[in-house]
Motif scaffolding. Structure first.
Motif, PDB file in Angstrom:
ATOM      1  N   HIS A  64      67.808  46.327  18.139  1.00 27.77           N
ATOM      2  CA  HIS A  64      69.150  45.797  17.931  1.00 27.77           C
ATOM      3  C   HIS A  64      69.933  46.735  17.009  1.00 27.77           C
ATOM      4  O   HIS A  64      69.458  47.116  15.936  1.00 27.77           O
ATOM      5  CB  HIS A  64      69.079  44.399  17.312  1.00 27.77           C
ATOM      6  CG  HIS A  64      68.526  43.355  18.236  1.00 27.77           C
ATOM      7  ND1 HIS A  64      69.169  42.972  19.386  1.00 27.77           N
ATOM      8  CD2 HIS A  64      67.374  42.627  18.182  1.00 27.77           C
ATOM      9  CE1 HIS A  64      68.462  42.044  20.003  1.00 27.77           C
ATOM     10  NE2 HIS A  64      67.356  41.820  19.299  1.00 27.77           N
ATOM     11  N   ASP A  65      71.141  47.120  17.428  1.00 22.07           N
ATOM     12  CA  ASP A  65      71.952  48.047  16.647  1.00 22.07           C
ATOM     13  C   ASP A  65      73.186  47.384  16.052  1.00 22.07           C
ATOM     14  O   ASP A  65      74.135  48.060  15.663  1.00 22.07           O
ATOM     15  CB  ASP A  65      72.370  49.246  17.498  1.00 22.07           C
ATOM     16  CG  ASP A  65      73.142  48.819  18.737  1.00 22.07           C
ATOM     17  OD1 ASP A  65      73.272  47.599  18.979  1.00 22.07           O
ATOM     18  OD2 ASP A  65      73.626  49.708  19.468  1.00 22.07           O
ATOM     19  N   LYS A  83      78.276  47.237  13.802  1.00 21.46           N
ATOM     20  CA  LYS A  83      77.258  48.160  14.274  1.00 21.46           C
ATOM     21  C   LYS A  83      76.599  48.839  13.078  1.00 21.46           C
ATOM     22  O   LYS A  83      77.280  49.264  12.149  1.00 21.46           O
ATOM     23  CB  LYS A  83      77.894  49.206  15.187  1.00 21.46           C
ATOM     24  CG  LYS A  83      76.916  49.887  16.115  1.00 21.46           C
ATOM     25  CD  LYS A  83      77.656  50.704  17.151  1.00 21.46           C
ATOM     26  CE  LYS A  83      76.707  51.266  18.204  1.00 21.46           C
ATOM     27  NZ  LYS A  83      76.072  50.230  18.996  1.00 21.46           N
ATOM     28  N   PRO A  87      69.365  51.848  13.178  1.00 20.81           N
ATOM     29  CA  PRO A  87      68.508  50.723  13.581  1.00 20.81           C
ATOM     30  C   PRO A  87      67.036  51.062  13.368  1.00 20.81           C
ATOM     31  O   PRO A  87      66.610  52.218  13.482  1.00 20.81           O
ATOM     32  CB  PRO A  87      68.822  50.552  15.077  1.00 20.81           C
ATOM     33  CG  PRO A  87      70.109  51.285  15.297  1.00 20.81           C
ATOM     34  CD  PRO A  87      70.140  52.384  14.301  1.00 20.81           C
ATOM     35  N   ASP A 112      64.163  56.069  18.731  1.00 21.97           N
ATOM     36  CA  ASP A 112      64.819  54.790  18.498  1.00 21.97           C
ATOM     37  C   ASP A 112      64.832  53.924  19.745  1.00 21.97           C
ATOM     38  O   ASP A 112      65.332  52.794  19.712  1.00 21.97           O
ATOM     39  CB  ASP A 112      66.257  55.018  18.015  1.00 21.97           C
ATOM     40  CG  ASP A 112      67.061  55.806  19.022  1.00 21.97           C
ATOM     41  OD1 ASP A 112      66.459  56.587  19.770  1.00 21.97           O
ATOM     42  OD2 ASP A 112      68.294  55.646  19.054  1.00 21.97           O
ATOM     43  N   ASP A 522      69.997  49.945   7.970  1.00 23.82           N
ATOM     44  CA  ASP A 522      69.078  49.560   9.043  1.00 23.82           C
ATOM     45  C   ASP A 522      69.063  48.056   9.282  1.00 23.82           C
ATOM     46  O   ASP A 522      68.217  47.558  10.032  1.00 23.82           O
ATOM     47  CB  ASP A 522      67.668  50.052   8.726  1.00 23.82           C
ATOM     48  CG  ASP A 522      67.150  49.529   7.386  1.00 23.82           C
ATOM     49  OD1 ASP A 522      67.883  48.752   6.732  1.00 23.82           O
ATOM     50  OD2 ASP A 522      66.037  49.904   6.993  1.00 23.82           O
ATOM     51  N   GLY A 523      70.001  47.326   8.633  1.00 25.37           N
ATOM     52  CA  GLY A 523      70.122  45.893   8.856  1.00 25.37           C
ATOM     53  C   GLY A 523      69.364  45.031   7.870  1.00 25.37           C
ATOM     54  O   GLY A 523      69.494  43.800   7.903  1.00 25.37           O
TER      55      GLY A 523
END
Length: 741
Positions: A64-65, A83, A87, A112, A522-523
C-alpha cells in the motif's frame, strides 16, 4: 422584433469594421477555452499505457502506497489519504504464501513490488488487505516512472486551468472594452435613432441583438479553431517539458476524435456567447441613456467619459485588492509566495486599474511634454479624446501589469528561495545520486560529512486535515550542524535523535519539548519530541528526522565541509572515489545551488510565457480593433487638418504620436499596478525573513525582480501594433472613402 433583427443585420453588414475586433476576440477566447478544455479532459483521463517492469506477469503485488487517517469534518468523521514516498516492501511471510501459488518474480533494483505467475482471484484471496493486487493496465503503477508521470499530469492540469482562467479574464475585458468603444463611436447614430422615435429599450435591444449574432458566429468559429489547435497545444506542452511525451489531446479531426457535444466544446461555446452578451450588456445600458439632443450637441471633446457606476465598481475592486493584500500580509504572508496566490490575486488590482483607466489616463497625459506643433497637437488630441486614448491604453495596461506581476512574482520568489538556500549552505562540496554510500572513511581533506535522504512526515492538523511536510533524514545531527546554517529560532538541531524531530514555525505545535503524533514516510505512526524549531522562511524549511525514522529512504545527498587549507579538487577526487551509488555526481556547493535552485524553473517560465502570450495576443487584437474603428470615424477631423496646411506626413506623424502617447500612458499605469503587486510580495519576503540566526535577512537581500526584458518586449509589440494599425487604418479609410483626407 423583426424590425430589430433587420436593423441589427443591416448594421452588422455595413459596420462590420466596428464589430471585427469583438468577433476576433470572442473567437480567439473560445478557441483557447476549447483547447484548454480538451487538454484538461485528456489530463483527467490519460491513456493507460502498457506495463514495462512486470509485463510478463499477469498479477503484481505491491505494498500500500497511501496513508489513510480519520479526520473530523464538521459533526462527522471522514478519511483523508495521502501518498507516502517510501512504502514498506512486501513482507517475507506474504512472499512465502505467494510462492505456493506460482513463481514469484523479484526486481532486485527496486524490491517494492513482485510479479506472480498465478490467477488474480487466488492472489487476492491470499493477499487480502495486506497489499495491493494489480492486474491488466493497472500493473503500470509498479513501473518506476508511474509516479513521475502522475506528477506531470497534475502540473498540466494546473497550468491549463490557470491559462483558461487568464484567457476568460482577458476575453471578458477585451470584449467589454470593444463594445463600450463601439457605443462611444456611435453616439450620434443612437441620438438620431432617438430623434426618430426609438425608445431606450429599442436601442438596447438592437445592440444586444448585434452582440448575440456576433457571439454565436464567433463561438462557433472558435470551437472549430479550438478543435484544430488542441493537438498543437499538446505538442507545445511536450516540447517545452511541461507534459510527458505520451500526452495526447484529441480534436474532432484526429483519429480519436472528440464529439462536438462533449463538455469542452459546450463550455467553450456557451462561455463565448456569455462573454459577448455580458460585454454588450453594460454598453447597451449606456447606449439606452443617450438622448437625442445630448447626442446631436455632443462635441468632439469627450466629457463625462466615466459613469459613476463604473467609478464605484473600480474603487470597490481597488479597495478589495489592497484589502486582501494587507489581510494576507497580516495573517499569512507566506501565502503571497504561493503560485496560486500570485497568479490570481493580482487580477483584482489589474481589473480595478482597467475599470478606472478613463479616469487615470488624463492625469498621466498632463505629465507628458512633447516638442513642436505636432507634439502639442498629439497631446491635446489625446487629452480631448479620452475615450479613444483609454481604449488604447487599457489593453496595454493589462498586458504590462500581467507581465510585470506574474513573471516578476515568479522570479522574485525563485530568487528569494535561491538566496535562502545559499545562506543555509555551509558546505564546500555536495555529492548527489541514488542510494549513495561511503565505501571508506575518513575521506582525505574532509572535516565533516552529512549524508541525508529525502523523505516526508505527515501530521493531522487541528484534527481536520492530514498534511504532508517534506523532510530530510540525517544520520549525524552534529555533522548537519557543521555543514549547514539552518535558521534555528529555538532549540538545537544537534539534540535531534531517533525520538525527536525538527519542525518549522508553520506547524501547529512548534514549541521545543512538544510531543507530536506523526506518520513517517513509510506510513508508520509514532510520537516524536520537538528538538528544534526553524523559521518559516520562503516555505522550503522542511522538517528533519533521523535515518531510523525514514524507512527505506535511500541516501541521495552528502554535504561535505572541508578542512582548512584542503584542496577542493583533491577532495572532490577523493570523495568521488569513496562514494558508491547510482549516477554519482560531486559538485561545488555553488554549482549544486545553480542546478537545483534556478531563478525560475524552465517549466514554470514556459507556462508563464504561455499566459503572457495569450494576454499579448488579446492586447494586439484589442489595439488593432480600436485603432481601425477610430480611424473609420476621423475623416472629418483629418480633412480639417489637411485644409489647415498639414501635410500627409505630418498627419501620419500625429496619428503615430497619439498611439505612442496612449501606449505610454497604459505602460505607466501597468507599471504602477506591478509596483503595488510586487510591493506586497516584497513586504511578505521581509516579514518571512528570520530576525535572528545564521540565515537572517535572506529574503530581504533577495528583494524583488522586475522582468524588464519581458515587459519591454510586450510594450514594444503593443506600440508596433498601435502605431501600425492607427496609421494604416487611416490610410485604408482614405482609399476606401470611409474617411477620405
Amino acid at each position: 422584433m423583426l424590425t430589430t433583427l433587420a436593423s441589427a443585420w443591416a448594421n452588422l453588414r455595413t459596420r462590420r469594421h466596428l464589430f471585427a475586433g469583438a468577433f476576433v476576440a470572442v473567437a480567439l477566447g473560445v478557441a483557447l477555452v476549447a483547447s484548454m478544455g480538451l487538454g484538461l479532459a485528456a489530463a483527467a483521463d490519460p491513456p493507460a499505457g502498457k506495463p514495462q517492469r512486470f509485463a510478463a506477469q499477469p498479477v503484481v503485488v505491491m505494498p500500500h502506497d497511501t496513508l489513510t487517517v480519520e479526520v473530523d469534518r464538521g459533526p462527522h468523521s471522514a478519511l483523508d489519504s495521502k501518498k507516502i514516498p517510501h512504502p514498506q516492501p512486501v513482507d517475507k511471510e506474504l512472499l512465502r504464501e505467494l510462492a505456493e501459488l506460482g513463481t514469484v518474480h523479484l526486481d532486485h533494483l527496486a524490491p517494492d513490488a513482485v510479479g506472480v505467475d498465478a490467477s488474480a482471484a487466488a492472489v487476492r484471496e491470499v493477499v487480502g488487505d495486506r497489499a495491493q493486487v494489480l492486474t491488466g493496465a493497472a500493473r503500470r503503477l509498479a513501473d518506476p516512472g508511474a509516479e513521475r508521470d502522475a506528477q506531470a499530469v497534475v502540473a498540466v492540469r494546473a497550468m491549463l486551468g490557470t491559462a483558461g482562467g487568464v484567457s476568460a479574464f482577458v476575453a471578458v475585458f477585451v470584449t467589454a472594452s470593444t463594445f463600450a468603444f463601439v457605443v462611444a463611436l456611435r453616439r450620434r447614430e443612437f441620438g438620431l435613432l432617438r430623434l426618430a422615435g426609438a425608445t431606450p429599450g429599442r436601442v438596447r435591444r438592437q445592440l444586444f441583438t448585434e452582440a448575440l449574432a456576433v457571439g454565436v458566429a464567433a463561438s462557433a468559429t472558435g470551437c472549430a479553431l479550438g478543435s484544430w489547435g488542441a493537438p498543437l497545444l499538446a505538442r507545445a506542452l511536450i516540447d517545452n517539458g511541461i507534459a510527458p511525451p505520451w500526452f495526447t489531446v484529441s480534436g474532432t479531426g484526429t483519429p480519436q476524435s472528440t464529439s462536438w457535444t462533449s463538455w469542452p466544446f459546450q463550455l467553450a461555446f456557451w462561455t463565448g456567447l456569455f462573454v459577448a452578451v455580458t460585454g454588450a450588456w453594460a454598453a447597451s445600458r449606456r447606449a439606452g441613456r443617450i438622448g437625442p439632443v445630448e447626442a446631436l450637441r455632443d462635441a468632439d471633446v469627450d466629457t463625462d467619459v466615466m459613469p459613476w457606476s463604473r467609478r464605484i465598481v473600480g474603487a470597490a475592486l481597488l479597495t478589495l485588492g489592497l484589502g486582501l493584500m494587507v489581510h494576507t500580509l497580516w495573517t499569512d504572508p507566506s501565502a503571497l509566495l504561493k503560485r496560486k496566490t500570485y497568479t490570481s490575486q493580482p487580477m483584482i488590482l489589474i481589473t480595478a486599474a482597467a475599470a478606472l483607466a478613463p479616469l487615470l489616463v488624463r492625469p498621466v497625459l498632463r505629465m507628458i511634454r512633447l516638442p513642436g506643433a505636432v507634439g502639442l497637437l498629439v497631446r491635446e488630441n489625446a487629452a480631448a479624446s479620452v475615450r479613444r486614448t483609454a481604449a488604447v491604453a487599457a489593453p496595454v495596461l493589462v498586458t504590462v501589469a500581467l507581465a510585470g506581476s506574474l513573471m516578476g512574482s515568479a522570479e522574485s520568489v525563485s530568487a528569494a528561495k535561491a538566496q535562502e538556500a545559499s545562506e543555509q549552505t555551509n558546505s564546500q562540496l555536495i555529492a548527489t545520486g541514488d542510494a549513495l554510500s561511503l565505501a571508506r572513511r575518513p575521506v582525505p581533506g574532509v572535516a565533516a560529512l552529512s549524508p541525508s535522504a529525502s523523505t516526508a512526515v505527515f501530521v493531522r492538523e487541528e484534527g481536520t486535515t492530514l498534511l504532508r511536510s517534506e523532510a530530510r533524514a540525517v544520520s549525524d545531527p552534529a555533522a548537519l550542524a557543521a555543514t549547514s546554517r539552518l535558521p534555528v529560532v529555538s532549540g538545537d538541531i544537534r539534540h535531534l535523535d531517533d525520538r525527536s524531530i525538527v519542525v518549522n514555525e508553520e506547524w501547529e505545535h512548534h514549541r521545543v519539548g512538544d510531543r507530536l503524533t506523526v506518520w513517517l514516510g513509510d506510513g508508520r505512526r509514532t510520537t516524536l519530541r520537538v528538538a528544534a524549531v526553524l523559521a518559516h522562511g520562503t516555505g522550503d524549511n522542511g522538517a528533519y528526522v533521523t535515518m531510523a525514522n525514514a524507512g527505506a529512504a535511500p541516501v541521495d545527498r552528502i554535504d561535505v565541509r572541508l578542512t582548512p587549507g584542503a584542496s577542493p579538487a583533491a577532495a572532490t577526487d577523493a570523495l568521488r572515489a569513496a562514494t558508491s551509488g547510482h549516477d554519482v555526481r560531486v559538485r561545488t556547493a555553488a554549482a549544486w545551488l545553480d542546478a537545483t535552485h534556478p531563478r525560475v524553473k524552465p517549466q514554470t517560465r514556459q507556462g508563464m510565457l504561455l499566459l503572457l502570450g495569450i494576454a499579448l495576443t488579446y492586447a494586439a487584437i484589442s489595439l488593432a480593433g480600436t485603432q481601425l474603428m477610430a480611424a473609420s470615424v476621423r475623416g472629418r477631423e483629418l480633412r480639417a487638418l489637411r485644409r489647415a496646411g498639414a501635410t500627409r506626413a505630418q498627419v501620419r506623424l500625429m496619428l503615430a504620436g497619439e498611439a505612442l502617447v496612449a501606449v505610454a500612458a497604459g505602460t505607466a499605469l501597468g507599471l504602477a499596478v506591478t509596483a503595488l503587486n510586487l510591493g506586497g510580495l516584497a513586504a511578505a519576503l521581509g516579514l518571512l525573513s528570520p530576525e535572528s540566526g545564521a540565515g537572517a535577512g535572506a529574503g530581504l537581500e533577495a528583494g524583488v525582480v522586475v522582468p524588464w526584458g519581458v515587459v519591454s518586449s510586450a510594450v514594444g509589440v503593443c506600440a508596433v501594433v498601435a502605431v501600425g494599425t492607427g496609421v494604416l487604418g487611416a490610410g485604408w479609410g482614405r482609399r476606401n472613402g470611409v474617411g477620405e483626407w
